[in-house]
Design a protein around this motif. Structure first.
Motif, PDB file in Angstrom:
ATOM      1  N   ARG A   1       0.841  -1.199   0.000  1.00  0.00           N
ATOM      2  CA  ARG A   1       0.000   0.000   0.000  1.00  0.00           C
ATOM      3  C   ARG A   1       0.879   1.254   0.000  1.00  0.00           C
ATOM      4  O   ARG A   1       1.945   1.275   0.632  1.00  0.00           O
ATOM      5  N   PRO A   2       0.429   2.319  -0.679  1.00  0.00           N
ATOM      6  CA  PRO A   2       1.222   3.559  -0.724  1.00  0.00           C
ATOM      7  C   PRO A   2       1.199   4.299   0.619  1.00  0.00           C
ATOM      8  O   PRO A   2       0.184   4.285   1.328  1.00  0.00           O
ATOM      9  N   ILE A   3       2.313   4.914   0.957  1.00  0.00           N
ATOM     10  CA  ILE A   3       2.438   5.715   2.183  1.00  0.00           C
ATOM     11  C   ILE A   3       2.973   7.092   1.806  1.00  0.00           C
ATOM     12  O   ILE A   3       4.039   7.201   1.205  1.00  0.00           O
ATOM     13  N   GLU A   4       2.188   8.128   2.146  1.00  0.00           N
ATOM     14  CA  GLU A   4       2.674   9.509   2.015  1.00  0.00           C
ATOM     15  C   GLU A   4       3.219   9.900   3.378  1.00  0.00           C
ATOM     16  O   GLU A   4       2.487   9.838   4.368  1.00  0.00           O
ATOM     17  N   ALA A   5       4.481  10.266   3.453  1.00  0.00           N
ATOM     18  CA  ALA A   5       5.064  10.515   4.767  1.00  0.00           C
ATOM     19  C   ALA A   5       6.176  11.553   4.665  1.00  0.00           C
ATOM     20  O   ALA A   5       6.406  12.134   3.599  1.00  0.00           O
TER      21      ALA A   5
ATOM     22  N   LEU B   1       2.834   8.233   8.738  1.00  0.00           N
ATOM     23  CA  LEU B   1       2.467   7.123   7.853  1.00  0.00           C
ATOM     24  C   LEU B   1       1.000   6.713   7.985  1.00  0.00           C
ATOM     25  O   LEU B   1       0.378   6.293   7.010  1.00  0.00           O
ATOM     26  N   PHE B   2       0.434   6.892   9.197  1.00  0.00           N
ATOM     27  CA  PHE B   2      -0.946   6.439   9.380  1.00  0.00           C
ATOM     28  C   PHE B   2      -1.978   7.417   8.816  1.00  0.00           C
ATOM     29  O   PHE B   2      -3.179   7.165   8.902  1.00  0.00           O
ATOM     30  N   ALA B   3      -1.523   8.533   8.255  1.00  0.00           N
ATOM     31  CA  ALA B   3      -2.462   9.421   7.562  1.00  0.00           C
ATOM     32  C   ALA B   3      -2.841   8.831   6.204  1.00  0.00           C
ATOM     33  O   ALA B   3      -3.795   9.290   5.573  1.00  0.00           O
ATOM     34  N   SER B   4      -2.099   7.830   5.745  1.00  0.00           N
ATOM     35  CA  SER B   4      -2.424   7.168   4.473  1.00  0.00           C
ATOM     36  C   SER B   4      -3.496   6.104   4.737  1.00  0.00           C
ATOM     37  O   SER B   4      -3.215   5.054   5.315  1.00  0.00           O
ATOM     38  N   ASP B   5      -4.724   6.406   4.313  1.00  0.00           N
ATOM     39  CA  ASP B   5      -5.893   5.604   4.708  1.00  0.00           C
ATOM     40  C   ASP B   5      -5.782   4.129   4.329  1.00  0.00           C
ATOM     41  O   ASP B   5      -6.041   3.244   5.131  1.00  0.00           O
ATOM     42  N   SER B   6      -5.403   3.886   3.092  1.00  0.00           N
ATOM     43  CA  SER B   6      -5.382   2.515   2.598  1.00  0.00           C
ATOM     44  C   SER B   6      -4.324   1.693   3.350  1.00  0.00           C
ATOM     45  O   SER B   6      -4.563   0.566   3.773  1.00  0.00           O
ATOM     46  N   PHE B   7      -3.133   2.288   3.535  1.00  0.00           N
ATOM     47  CA  PHE B   7      -2.075   1.599   4.283  1.00  0.00           C
ATOM     48  C   PHE B   7      -2.525   1.321   5.712  1.00  0.00           C
ATOM     49  O   PHE B   7      -2.385   0.214   6.232  1.00  0.00           O
ATOM     50  N   ARG B   8      -3.069   2.349   6.385  1.00  0.00           N
ATOM     51  CA  ARG B   8      -3.445   2.200   7.791  1.00  0.00           C
ATOM     52  C   ARG B   8      -4.434   1.046   7.965  1.00  0.00           C
ATOM     53  O   ARG B   8      -4.279   0.181   8.826  1.00  0.00           O
TER      54      ARG B   8
ATOM     55  N   ALA C   1     -10.336  -1.613  12.248  1.00  0.00           N
ATOM     56  CA  ALA C   1     -10.077  -0.213  11.918  1.00  0.00           C
ATOM     57  C   ALA C   1     -11.290   0.357  11.196  1.00  0.00           C
ATOM     58  O   ALA C   1     -11.774  -0.234  10.239  1.00  0.00           O
ATOM     59  N   ALA C   2     -11.758   1.492  11.681  1.00  0.00           N
ATOM     60  CA  ALA C   2     -12.894   2.148  11.033  1.00  0.00           C
ATOM     61  C   ALA C   2     -12.461   2.661   9.658  1.00  0.00           C
ATOM     62  O   ALA C   2     -11.286   2.916   9.426  1.00  0.00           O
ATOM     63  N   ASP C   3     -13.425   2.815   8.779  1.00  0.00           N
ATOM     64  CA  ASP C   3     -13.140   3.260   7.413  1.00  0.00           C
ATOM     65  C   ASP C   3     -13.084   4.783   7.380  1.00  0.00           C
ATOM     66  O   ASP C   3     -13.992   5.437   6.905  1.00  0.00           O
ATOM     67  N   GLN C   4     -11.998   5.347   7.925  1.00  0.00           N
ATOM     68  CA  GLN C   4     -11.920   6.795   8.037  1.00  0.00           C
ATOM     69  C   GLN C   4     -11.041   7.386   6.946  1.00  0.00           C
ATOM     70  O   GLN C   4     -10.088   6.769   6.513  1.00  0.00           O
ATOM     71  N   GLN C   5     -11.410   8.602   6.539  1.00  0.00           N
ATOM     72  CA  GLN C   5     -10.622   9.341   5.565  1.00  0.00           C
ATOM     73  C   GLN C   5      -9.895  10.443   6.336  1.00  0.00           C
ATOM     74  O   GLN C   5     -10.515  11.431   6.730  1.00  0.00           O
TER      75      GLN C   5
END
Lengths: 204, 204
Positions: free
Chosen positions: A106-110, A152-159, A170-174
């Motif tokens: 999964r992509p991580i924007e960090a 790193l956990f700001a990346s929804d799909s990765f988290r 994990a809740a489905d949060q954006q």
């Protein structure tokens, strides 16, 4: 969040060790709190640990600061959960990165902000790939992760995928949308309760 | 050329950063090009900017509130405390030194110029620059060669609004102290208005 005076809960699945501006000083504080004992017990029970930046450095075998860049010169034994060592150097890494998590893809924007160079056998198992280059480390049992990637956990799909792998609901949060919504709510609140026009009219 | 307004605090942690973020969003929604600015910030929580430097996280959030990317000009001086060796001094996003408080006090007069340069660049590309002070302007021990509060406001000739937390109090004392000691324009005069927001109260 575990606060000073509290023990790390025995039923935790994942313990996150966050960053620090004073890795060796905060490692001494962590030990004074008895959290080193808690962490090792957590790991022995089969728990997972993620160290980010200074937390990653603490998880290694040692943190050395021969030139006294971050505090008094010297070397401090690490928690020894990842087979790497860190040496503080004057060079500071300061960069935004787009990475891919090694096991979930999964992509991580960090972003990275740190001094210190970390190396050792567990670097052979990278936590993430940064433009194809390996970054971070994973312990041989696959349960302890170290990474320099802040945010790193700001990346929804990765988290979501990372937590699901550890069987953590994990809740489905954006993330970004939630911050945007909070800022709108804050502005709404100020528009309701403050004379915003009057305040802005003061500007000169 | 942009107009500017500065938010100063009756103390640390009274809510300056969030007030600026809320105002930034409220003013942006009114169609203004808004940019946040904090001359000097002491924080170990930094964000990496598009231009590859670091600024305080609060300014990065305020940038998001204004719908822009964070930039080093938004927080030209950042102080990051370390263990025993003082604080890292970050100027225009780059570490220039690690100094103890006394040595920093000696360096401070030289930092007004880079602070004003950043402020001028922001004004060139905005309609409104929202400036955040640091701590409290009533901290008389820090007033010499101040770049964070009234020292900056006076140099840049911008109006100041004082924010306080009614639960902690001392906003009137801060106004009065400021009025008597150094700045009649920030005095306890007829322009002082109280606006209260339910629960956490904001005095303007």
């Amino acid at each position: 969040m575990v606060r000073p005076g509290e023990a790390i809960p025995g039923d935790a699945k994942l313990v996150i060790l966050p960053g620090s501006k004073s890795t060796r000083g905060d490692l001494a504080f962590l030990r004074a709190q008895g959290w080193d004992i808690d962490l090792l017990a957590h790991h022995r029970r089969g728990g997972h640990v993620l160290g980010v930046c200074g937390g990653y450095q603490m998880l290694g075998r040692s943190v050395a600061d021969p030139e006294g860049i971050e505090g008094p010169a010297g070397e401090t034994p690490g928690l020894g959960l990842i087979d790497v060592t860190t040496v503080m150097t004057a060079q500071k890494t300061l960069t935004r990165v787009t990475a891919v998590h090694a096991t979930t893809n999964r992509p991580i924007e960090a972003y990275e902000i740190h001094i210190g160079h970390t190396d050792g056998p567990d670097r052979a198992r990278p936590f993430a790939l940064l433009g194809g280059a390996p970054g971070g480390a994973v312990s041989s049992d696959g349960r302890v992760y170290g990474s320099y990637l802040h945010g790193l956990f700001a990346s929804d799909s990765f988290r979501k995928t990372f937590l699901a792998q550890l069987d953590i609901p994990a809740a489905d949060q954006q993330y970004r949308a939630r911050v945007e919504s909070a800022l709108d709510t804050l502005a709404d609140y100020m528009d309701t309760h403050l004379d915003v026009e009057g305040l802005l009219a003061l500007a000169r | 050329m942009a107009r500017a307004l500065m938010i100063q605090g009756a103390g640390s942690d009274v809510g300056k950063s969030l007030i600026v973020a809320g105002l930034a969003r409220a003013a942006t929604r009114r169609g203004n090009r808004v940019l946040p600015f904090k001359p000097q910030n002491m924080s170990n929580n930094a964000a990496v900017t598009v231009d590859g430097g670091e600024i305080g996280r609060a300014q990065a959030l305020q940038a998001q509130a204004a719908g822009v990317e964070p930039h080093t000009d938004m927080n030209p001086v950042l102080l990051k405390p370390e263990t025993d060796v003082g604080a890292q001094i970050i100027v225009h996003g780059r570490r220039v030194a690690t100094l103890h408080a006394r040595a920093y006090a000696a360096m401070k007069p030289s930092l007004m110029a880079p602070v004003l340069e950043s402020f001028a660049r922001l004004k060139d590309r905005a309609d409104l620059v929202l400036v955040e002070g640091a701590g409290s302007p009533a901290e008389v021990n820090l007033r010499s060669a101040d770049i964070a509060n009234m020292g900056f406001a006076r140099k840049a000739d911008i109006p100041v609004v004082l924010v306080g937390d009614i639960d902690r109090g001392y906003h009137c004392a801060a106004c009065r102290n400021q009025g008597r000691a150094r700045s009649p324009r920030c005095g306890h005069d007829s322009r002082l208005r109280h606006q209260q927001v339910p629960r956490r109260s904001i005095t303007v």
